[in-house]
Design a protein around this motif. Structure first.
Motif, mmCIF file in Angstrom:
data_model
loop_
_atom_site.group_PDB
_atom_site.id
_atom_site.type_symbol
_atom_site.label_atom_id
_atom_site.label_comp_id
_atom_site.label_asym_id
_atom_site.label_seq_id
_atom_site.Cartn_x
_atom_site.Cartn_y
_atom_site.Cartn_z
ATOM 1 N N UNK A 79 54.939 37.306 34.340
ATOM 2 C CA UNK A 79 54.004 36.841 33.320
ATOM 3 C C UNK A 79 52.714 36.469 34.022
ATOM 4 N N UNK A 80 51.613 36.959 33.471
ATOM 5 C CA UNK A 80 50.342 36.778 34.158
ATOM 6 C C UNK A 80 49.231 36.654 33.147
ATOM 7 N N UNK A 81 48.277 35.795 33.424
ATOM 8 C CA UNK A 81 47.125 35.612 32.536
ATOM 9 C C UNK A 81 45.907 35.291 33.388
ATOM 10 N N UNK A 82 44.775 35.852 33.004
ATOM 11 C CA UNK A 82 43.552 35.633 33.761
ATOM 12 C C UNK A 82 42.383 35.664 32.798
ATOM 13 N N UNK A 83 41.494 34.705 32.906
ATOM 14 C CA UNK A 83 40.298 34.669 32.064
ATOM 15 C C UNK A 83 39.104 34.322 32.936
ATOM 16 N N UNK A 84 37.986 34.955 32.645
ATOM 17 C CA UNK A 84 36.735 34.668 33.360
ATOM 18 C C UNK A 84 35.601 34.666 32.361
ATOM 19 N N UNK A 85 34.641 33.797 32.578
ATOM 20 C CA UNK A 85 33.435 33.774 31.759
ATOM 21 C C UNK A 85 32.664 35.075 31.992
ATOM 22 N N UNK A 86 32.115 35.627 30.929
ATOM 23 C CA UNK A 86 31.353 36.873 31.023
ATOM 24 C C UNK A 86 30.229 36.747 32.044
ATOM 25 N N UNK A 87 29.513 35.644 32.019
ATOM 26 C CA UNK A 87 28.394 35.447 32.946
ATOM 27 C C UNK A 87 28.859 35.503 34.402
ATOM 28 N N UNK A 88 30.038 34.949 34.694
ATOM 29 C CA UNK A 88 30.558 34.983 36.065
ATOM 30 C C UNK A 88 30.852 36.412 36.497
ATOM 31 N N UNK A 89 31.444 37.193 35.607
ATOM 32 C CA UNK A 89 31.767 38.575 35.954
ATOM 33 C C UNK A 89 30.518 39.421 36.149
ATOM 34 N N UNK A 90 29.538 39.239 35.288
ATOM 35 C CA UNK A 90 28.316 40.033 35.386
ATOM 36 C C UNK A 90 27.444 39.617 36.571
ATOM 37 N N UNK A 91 27.692 38.432 37.116
ATOM 38 C CA UNK A 91 26.891 37.933 38.239
ATOM 39 C C UNK A 91 27.498 38.272 39.601
ATOM 40 N N UNK A 92 28.611 38.974 39.651
ATOM 41 C CA UNK A 92 29.215 39.312 40.940
ATOM 42 C C UNK A 92 28.195 40.015 41.822
ATOM 43 N N UNK A 93 27.899 39.437 42.948
ATOM 44 C CA UNK A 93 26.995 40.051 43.910
ATOM 45 C C UNK A 93 25.523 39.968 43.575
ATOM 46 N N UNK A 94 25.122 39.230 42.531
ATOM 47 C CA UNK A 94 23.711 39.138 42.143
ATOM 48 C C UNK A 94 22.799 38.687 43.267
ATOM 49 N N UNK A 95 23.227 37.683 44.023
ATOM 50 C CA UNK A 95 22.354 37.091 45.031
ATOM 51 C C UNK A 95 22.447 37.785 46.380
ATOM 52 N N UNK A 96 23.267 38.797 46.486
ATOM 53 C CA UNK A 96 23.481 39.417 47.792
ATOM 54 C C UNK A 96 22.534 40.585 48.006
ATOM 55 N N UNK A 97 21.650 40.424 48.946
ATOM 56 C CA UNK A 97 20.801 41.530 49.354
ATOM 57 C C UNK A 97 21.408 42.152 50.595
ATOM 58 N N UNK A 98 20.740 43.145 51.195
ATOM 59 C CA UNK A 98 21.289 43.773 52.398
ATOM 60 C C UNK A 98 21.529 42.762 53.514
ATOM 61 N N UNK A 99 20.724 41.718 53.578
ATOM 62 C CA UNK A 99 20.893 40.718 54.640
ATOM 63 C C UNK A 99 22.066 39.792 54.376
ATOM 64 N N UNK A 100 22.478 39.639 53.133
ATOM 65 C CA UNK A 100 23.598 38.750 52.834
ATOM 66 C C UNK A 100 24.849 39.498 52.422
ATOM 67 N N UNK A 101 25.249 40.490 53.104
ATOM 68 C CA UNK A 101 26.447 41.239 52.726
ATOM 69 C C UNK A 101 27.667 40.323 52.654
ATOM 70 N N UNK A 102 27.715 39.311 53.514
ATOM 71 C CA UNK A 102 28.869 38.405 53.508
ATOM 72 C C UNK A 102 28.930 37.588 52.227
ATOM 73 N N UNK A 103 27.779 37.356 51.586
ATOM 74 C CA UNK A 103 27.758 36.561 50.360
ATOM 75 C C UNK A 103 28.366 37.324 49.185
#
Length: 190
Positions: A79-103
């Motif tokens: 049995x498994x359940x997972x929920x995420x806010x839409x804004x969190x999903x759409x923001x994956x990697x937003x702040x990561x530029x080429x210099x912040x690959x680790x972010x």
């Protein structure tokens, strides 16, 4: 108050659904049939899970995504359940530029998991394992899978992405925490 044996997963699930979506717990003999967990095709509430999600996420401006499942794998319930806010999903990697690959680790992890099942051969192997073919030698007998070396390569990719785990000598398994997400991903692509 009705008590439920912690090992009685069916009764626990019925009580949880009753608390979340309203209705009966199945403890009453006059209640609806315990096997009728999902609303029927003629039910007025086809979107019963969506209604529950909307009630819980009304404060989120852009809503949320929920996926859940109750399946049997290897004779045991998963049995498994997972929920995420839409804004969190759409923001994956937003702040990561080429210099912040680790972010962008969540974005990189998500991309690696999707890429791993993007291969028809790997997806076929993964579904075969989910269906109970866990020995690498048996996987090698499937038509069109490739050589032993290719099978090991695909298994390594799937393991690195978290879709498979070692299950003893020459065997692999889909981790229980990845089974429902796998089935959701496959269903979403239909």
């Amino acid at each position: 108050m009705t008590t439920v044996d912690p090992g009685d997963h069916e009764a626990r699930l019925r009580r949880l659904e009753a608390a979340v979506f309203g209705g009966t717990t199945g403890d009453d003999p006059a209640a609806e049939d315990a096997d009728d967990v999902l609303p029927s095709a003629t039910s007025d509430d086809t979107f019963w899970a969506l209604r529950g999600l909307e009630q819980r996420t009304a404060s989120l401006e852009h809503g949320a995504v929920l996926f859940t499942g109750s399946v049997v794998a290897g004779g045991a319930p998963v049995q498994w359940q997972y929920a995420r806010a839409t804004d969190d999903l759409l923001a994956l990697g937003d702040d990561a530029g080429p210099a912040d690959a680790a972010a962008s680790v969540p974005l990189a992890t998500t991309a690696a998991r999707l890429a791993a099942i993007g291969s028809p051969v790997r997806l076929r192997l993964l579904l075969a394992v989910a269906n109970g073919t866990t020995a690498l030698t048996e996987l090698g007998e499937l038509d069109g899978i490739g050589t032993t070396g290719q099978i090991y390569h695909h298994v390594r990719v799937l393991t690195a992405a978290g879709w498979l785990q070692a299950a003893g000598r020459g065997r692999v398994a889909v981790p229980p925490t990845r089974l429902v997400p796998l089935l959701v991903a496959v269903a979403a692509m239909e």
